[in-house]
Design a protein around this motif. Structure first.
Motif, short mmCIF file in Angstrom:
data_model
loop_
_atom_site.label_atom_id
_atom_site.label_comp_id
_atom_site.label_asym_id
_atom_site.label_seq_id
_atom_site.Cartn_x
_atom_site.Cartn_y
_atom_site.Cartn_z
N UNK A 252 0.79 -1.22 0.08
CA UNK A 252 -0.18 0.10 0.15
C UNK A 252 0.79 1.25 -0.02
N UNK A 253 2.16 1.30 0.91
CA UNK A 253 2.97 2.55 0.64
C UNK A 253 3.66 2.62 -0.58
N UNK A 254 3.87 1.43 -1.16
CA UNK A 254 4.47 1.50 -2.53
C UNK A 254 3.59 2.17 -3.59
N UNK A 255 2.17 1.67 -3.50
CA UNK A 255 1.37 2.31 -4.33
C UNK A 255 1.20 3.61 -4.25
N UNK A 256 1.17 4.28 -3.16
CA UNK A 256 1.06 5.89 -2.96
C UNK A 256 2.25 6.44 -3.24
N UNK A 257 3.49 5.95 -3.11
CA UNK A 257 4.56 6.40 -3.80
C UNK A 257 4.78 6.41 -5.29
N UNK A 258 4.13 5.46 -5.70
CA UNK A 258 4.08 5.53 -7.20
C UNK A 258 3.04 6.33 -7.78
N UNK A 259 1.95 6.49 -7.34
CA UNK A 259 1.26 7.48 -7.54
C UNK A 259 1.63 8.94 -7.47
#
Length: 405
Positions: free
Chosen positions: A241-248
């Motif tokens: 989930x943190x990785x998804x936010x960073x990619x966004x």
């Protein structure tokens, strides 16, 4: 250097060997740092020589490619050099004394220890770990670049799998037609940015939108027993989930920076000290969620690629000065409208700041390149400055003669 990233497709046994290589890199890096702490390593060359000693002393460390061991030692020396540079600059607070690494997630090969298949879709590692071959999953084509231009191959472990980055020594330049436009942008929290043309871009706030999901997964991690497999699974879900936010955040910053660069010849932005601003515990989360630092990095990168001028402007008093007459009008953060008592100029606080930034940016550009902007004169008002046909021609010539400051 151009960096192309691919996802690795392989077996679990292969990824277990990659993890062993990651632990070896961490061991070499920490041993090199200890070697320096004990007073034996005086330079980067000393740490590189110490890698050969480690290979003789530890048989399993010899499995790692020699250039990969040197890259691990170079990581230690970069931390040491950064510490000394901070001490020389006498920066306030902690100077960043080098620390031992606890969770290494990448291993870097240089020009040996790996090879590509003829069709450039399969990567094989040839060091002593016997990792084997991986299929490369990605949209980029490595056939456009000769093998001798690939100077780095970095394997990275992330929450959703293993990735490989190819560092290609190539200069990327794209020719574009001059637009004759100059833009000043003010970075903020209510709006991600406000332009001197009066347009604003809303702050996406990706972390705020995903905060409920992150809190839920964080509670799941806290409830699991330490060391259990369920805790490991919960940590992976949270990390994804943190990785998804960073990619966004990164995707938004890249697309916004590219669009601004392609539509303008000169962009002036305020050079914010984000590291100091996040010390404000009230606004730290919102500032980090805005990802100003990533946006500014990509703005400078695309400026070099497309030959546009990007000017950093000191942020002092950009929100206080009047863009129409220059009068300094003090205001608090809660005051969102700029009203000048001298000339009665009324405008949105962020738009006024963007116009002040553009005026300062044009002035800095003319001082940096007097030949290119010799006849550039800043009018008393921003409207007069931007409507001046000669001013726009000078901006175009600045783009052609001096691609980047």
């Amino acid at each position: 250097m151009l960096v192309l990233e691919f996802k690795l497709k392989g077996k679990k046994s292969q990824f277990a060997l990659v993890d062993e290589a990651l632990r070896t890199v961490q061991f070499v890096r920490n041993k090199a740092l200890r070697f320096w702490m004990d007073g034996h390593g005086k330079s980067q060359y000393d740490l590189n020589k110490y890698c050969a000693v480690l290979a003789k002393e530890f048989e399993w460390a010899k499995k790692l490619n020699s250039q990969a061991r040197q890259a691990a030692a170079e990581r230690a020396w970069s931390a040491i050099a950064r510490f000394f540079n901070n001490c020389r600059k006498a920066i306030s607070g902690k100077k960043g004394y080098p620390k031992f690494q606890k969770d290494n997630r990448s291993v870097e090969y240089k020009t040996s220890g790996w090879k590509l298949s003829k069709d450039r879709t399969v990567l094989t590692f040839t060091d002593g770990f016997g990792i084997g071959s991986f299929k490369l999953l990605g949209s980029r084509d490595l056939n456009f670049y000769p093998i001798d231009q690939i100077k780095r191959v970095r394997v990275i472990r992330r929450a959703d799998g293993y990735y490989c980055q190819f560092g290609i020594l190539v200069e990327r330049k794209v020719a574009t037609e001059p637009t004759g436009k100059a833009l000043g942008i003010d970075l903020g929290l209510k709006y991600f940015l406000a332009g001197s043309d009066g347009q604003t871009l809303q702050n996406p706030q990706y972390l705020r939108k995903s905060e409920q999901h992150i809190k839920r997964w964080q509670r799941q991690v806290s409830r699991k027993q330490k060391g259990s497999k369920n805790r490991i699974k919960a940590r992976k879900r949270l990390a994804k989930k943190h990785l998804q936010v960073a990619r966004q955040r990164r995707d938004f910053a890249v697309k916004t920076a590219r669009a601004l660069i392609l539509s303008n010849d000169l962009i002036a932005y305020e050079n914010l000290q984000v590291q100091n601003m996040v010390k404000n515990h009230v606004l730290a989360k919102s500032i980090s969620d805005a990802s100003w630092g990533i946006f500014v990095q990509w703005l400078g990168y695309f400026g070099q690629v497309f030959g546009k001028v990007v000017v950093p402007v000191p942020p002092q008093y950009t929100s206080q000065d009047c863009a129409n007459c220059g009068q300094r009008v003090p205001k608090t953060l809660s005051t969102r409208t700029h009203t000048c008592p001298k000339c009665n100029y009324c405008e949105c606080r962020d738009v006024n700041a963007a116009r002040v930034i553009l005026q300062k940016g044009l002035k800095l550009a003319s001082e940096k390149y007097p030949r290119a902007v010799g006849n550039l004169t800043l009018g008393e008002s921003l409207t007069a400055t931007l409507s001046n046909e000669n001013c726009l021609k000078q901006v175009i010539s600045l783009n052609q003669e001096s691609p980047h400051l």
